[in-house]
Design a protein around this motif. Structure first.
Motif, short mmCIF file in Angstrom:
data_model
loop_
_atom_site.label_atom_id
_atom_site.label_comp_id
_atom_site.label_asym_id
_atom_site.label_seq_id
_atom_site.Cartn_x
_atom_site.Cartn_y
_atom_site.Cartn_z
N GLY A 5 0.70 -1.16 0.19
CA GLY A 5 -0.09 -0.05 -0.15
C GLY A 5 0.68 1.61 -0.18
O GLY A 5 0.23 2.31 -0.30
N LEU A 6 2.01 1.21 0.16
CA LEU A 6 2.77 2.34 0.31
C LEU A 6 4.33 2.04 -0.46
O LEU A 6 4.80 1.24 -0.28
CB LEU A 6 3.28 2.80 1.70
N GLU A 7 4.52 3.07 -1.48
CA GLU A 7 5.68 3.17 -2.26
C GLU A 7 6.39 4.43 -2.32
O GLU A 7 5.71 5.27 -1.95
CB GLU A 7 5.44 2.50 -3.60
N ILE A 8 7.42 4.45 -3.08
CA ILE A 8 8.13 5.71 -3.40
C ILE A 8 8.18 5.91 -4.92
O ILE A 8 8.54 5.05 -5.75
CB ILE A 8 9.64 5.72 -2.80
N GLU A 9 7.76 7.04 -5.40
CA GLU A 9 7.83 7.40 -6.64
C GLU A 9 8.98 8.50 -7.12
O GLU A 9 9.23 9.11 -6.12
CB GLU A 9 6.55 7.88 -7.24
#
Length: 204
Positions: free
Chosen positions: A127-131
């Motif tokens: 549910g959480l990533e880094i773009e």
């Protein structure tokens, strides 16, 4: 972040390592001479300045979306962009310096972002990533897409000067992206996270 040096000396020749597909061999250019007179062509190159590893503190992320403490939140939710200044040193002026990024996590993101893991056990965070961003546009972290940052370095007046003493930089950005409730092994997670990306520098 790791990088691939574009030039590496091999005896009396110089090998150029461009962006290549698996199975292709480097292009040897050390034996290319003008008029067989022993003049070797050595193109300018750029590489990452030391240090070549970057640690970016992304700050604190507040859980967003349905069920969060933020009224009216919706997904996807985006964090503020943190600048990532990548310092370069060049042996002259290079027309097009390109960057390619590879998710170094054990379970890379299918969204072509940087996957995240809990700092203690290395478990995948859902549910959480880094773009990653460059010039106002999203950068695909897929080990394929090349981002051209334009001309780097400066033209030298002394042809004998082959040292990497021309400084330059390329500024990327990174931000959190939440696409679903943040979980670890199916349970809600609120602890620290970490991610890693390998970086490759080439030029044309």
């Amino acid at each position: 972040m790791n990088y691939s040096a574009p030039l590496a000396p091999t005896g009396n020749s110089i090998r150029l390592f461009p962006m290549m597909s698996p199975g292709q061999s480097p292009i040897a250019i050390g034996n290319n001479v003008l008029g067989s007179g022993g003049i070797t062509l050595i193109p300018p190159a750029c590489r990452l300045s030391s240090p070549t590893d970057y640690n970016i503190n992304m700050g604190r992320w507040v859980n967003s979306g349905p069920g969060s403490l933020l009224p009216g939140s919706s997904l996807p939710a985006y964090g503020s962009i943190r600048p990532v200044d990548l310092n370069l040193e060049c042996s002259g002026q290079v027309n097009g310096v390109q960057f390619r990024f590879e998710d170094a996590g054990s379970s890379p993101s299918s969204n072509k972002n940087i996957s995240l893991y809990d700092s203690a056990g290395g478990n995948k965070i859902e549910g959480l990533e880094i773009e990653m961003r460059y010039g106002g546009s999203r950068v695909a972290v897929d080990n394929i897409t090349k981002t051209d940052t334009g001309s780097k370095g400066a033209i030298k007046t002394n042809p004998q000067d082959l040292s990497f003493n021309s400084q330059d930089s390329a500024t990327f950005g990174a931000r959190f992206v939440q696409t679903a409730p943040i979980k670890k092994s199916g349970a809600i997670y609120t602890g620290p996270v970490t991610g890693k990306v390998n970086m490759y520098v080439t030029y044309h």
